[in-house]
Design a protein around this motif. Sequence first.
Motif, short mmCIF file in Angstrom:
data_model
loop_
_atom_site.label_atom_id
_atom_site.label_comp_id
_atom_site.label_asym_id
_atom_site.label_seq_id
_atom_site.Cartn_x
_atom_site.Cartn_y
_atom_site.Cartn_z
N ALA A 43 38.69 43.47 36.05
CA ALA A 43 38.82 42.32 36.94
C ALA A 43 38.37 41.04 36.23
N LEU A 44 37.25 41.10 35.53
CA LEU A 44 36.78 39.93 34.78
C LEU A 44 37.78 39.53 33.70
N GLU A 45 38.34 40.53 33.03
CA GLU A 45 39.34 40.26 31.98
C GLU A 45 40.57 39.57 32.55
N ILE A 46 41.09 40.09 33.65
CA ILE A 46 42.28 39.51 34.28
C ILE A 46 41.97 38.12 34.81
N HIS A 47 40.83 37.97 35.46
CA HIS A 47 40.45 36.68 36.03
C HIS A 47 40.32 35.62 34.94
N GLN A 48 39.69 35.98 33.85
CA GLN A 48 39.52 35.01 32.76
C GLN A 48 40.87 34.60 32.19
N ARG A 49 41.78 35.55 32.06
CA ARG A 49 43.11 35.23 31.52
C ARG A 49 43.90 34.33 32.46
N ILE A 50 43.86 34.62 33.76
CA ILE A 50 44.66 33.87 34.73
C ILE A 50 44.04 32.52 35.05
N TYR A 51 42.74 32.50 35.26
CA TYR A 51 42.07 31.29 35.74
C TYR A 51 41.19 30.64 34.69
N SER A 52 41.55 30.72 33.43
CA SER A 52 40.69 30.19 32.36
C SER A 52 40.45 28.69 32.48
N ASN A 53 41.39 27.94 33.06
CA ASN A 53 41.22 26.50 33.17
C ASN A 53 40.25 26.08 34.28
N ILE A 54 39.98 26.93 35.26
CA ILE A 54 39.04 26.56 36.33
C ILE A 54 37.81 27.47 36.33
N ALA A 88 34.94 27.26 34.83
CA ALA A 88 33.65 26.59 34.95
C ALA A 88 33.38 26.13 36.38
N GLN A 89 34.43 25.81 37.13
CA GLN A 89 34.26 25.33 38.49
C GLN A 89 33.95 26.46 39.47
N ASN A 90 34.54 27.61 39.25
CA ASN A 90 34.40 28.71 40.19
C ASN A 90 34.19 30.02 39.43
N PRO A 91 32.97 30.26 38.96
CA PRO A 91 32.76 31.48 38.16
C PRO A 91 32.91 32.74 39.01
N PHE A 92 33.60 33.71 38.46
CA PHE A 92 33.81 34.99 39.12
C PHE A 92 32.92 36.01 38.45
N GLN A 93 32.14 36.75 39.23
CA GLN A 93 31.16 37.64 38.64
C GLN A 93 31.46 39.12 38.83
N ALA A 94 32.43 39.47 39.64
CA ALA A 94 32.78 40.87 39.89
C ALA A 94 31.53 41.68 40.25
N SER A 95 30.89 41.28 41.31
CA SER A 95 29.67 41.93 41.77
C SER A 95 29.98 43.27 42.42
N ASP A 96 28.92 44.03 42.71
CA ASP A 96 29.11 45.29 43.42
C ASP A 96 29.70 45.06 44.80
N GLY A 97 29.28 43.98 45.45
CA GLY A 97 29.84 43.64 46.76
C GLY A 97 31.33 43.37 46.69
N TRP A 98 31.75 42.64 45.66
CA TRP A 98 33.18 42.39 45.47
C TRP A 98 33.91 43.71 45.23
N LEU A 99 33.33 44.58 44.39
CA LEU A 99 33.95 45.87 44.08
C LEU A 99 34.20 46.68 45.34
N TYR A 100 33.17 46.83 46.17
CA TYR A 100 33.32 47.62 47.39
C TYR A 100 34.31 46.97 48.35
N GLY A 101 34.32 45.65 48.40
CA GLY A 101 35.30 44.95 49.22
C GLY A 101 36.72 45.18 48.72
N TRP A 102 36.91 45.13 47.40
CA TRP A 102 38.23 45.35 46.81
C TRP A 102 38.71 46.77 47.09
N LEU A 103 37.81 47.73 46.95
CA LEU A 103 38.17 49.12 47.23
C LEU A 103 38.60 49.27 48.69
N GLU A 104 37.87 48.65 49.59
CA GLU A 104 38.20 48.75 51.01
C GLU A 104 39.51 48.04 51.33
N ARG A 105 39.70 46.84 50.78
CA ARG A 105 40.93 46.09 51.03
C ARG A 105 42.17 46.84 50.55
#
Length: 81
Positions: A28-39, A41-58
Amino acid sequence: MENELLAWFDLERLNKRSVSGFDIKHKALEIHQRIYSNILAQNPFQASDGWLYGWLERNSKTYRRVTTTGRDLPNNYMQII
């Protein structure tokens, strides 16, 4: 990003590969960095455990782990064999 991650996840599972939570977050971090590399610094994505469990549920995925505990053999296993 999440759709691309889901496609990667499904391909890995289709190829019978085990995918850990660490693997999902790393991809997820790899894909996010590739897609959103220009923004980044404004909106850092951390792929937390909470995000992981939310993604699995979604995406109706479950988080399981491989266990090493097996079933005991029946007392008469030699007769069965």
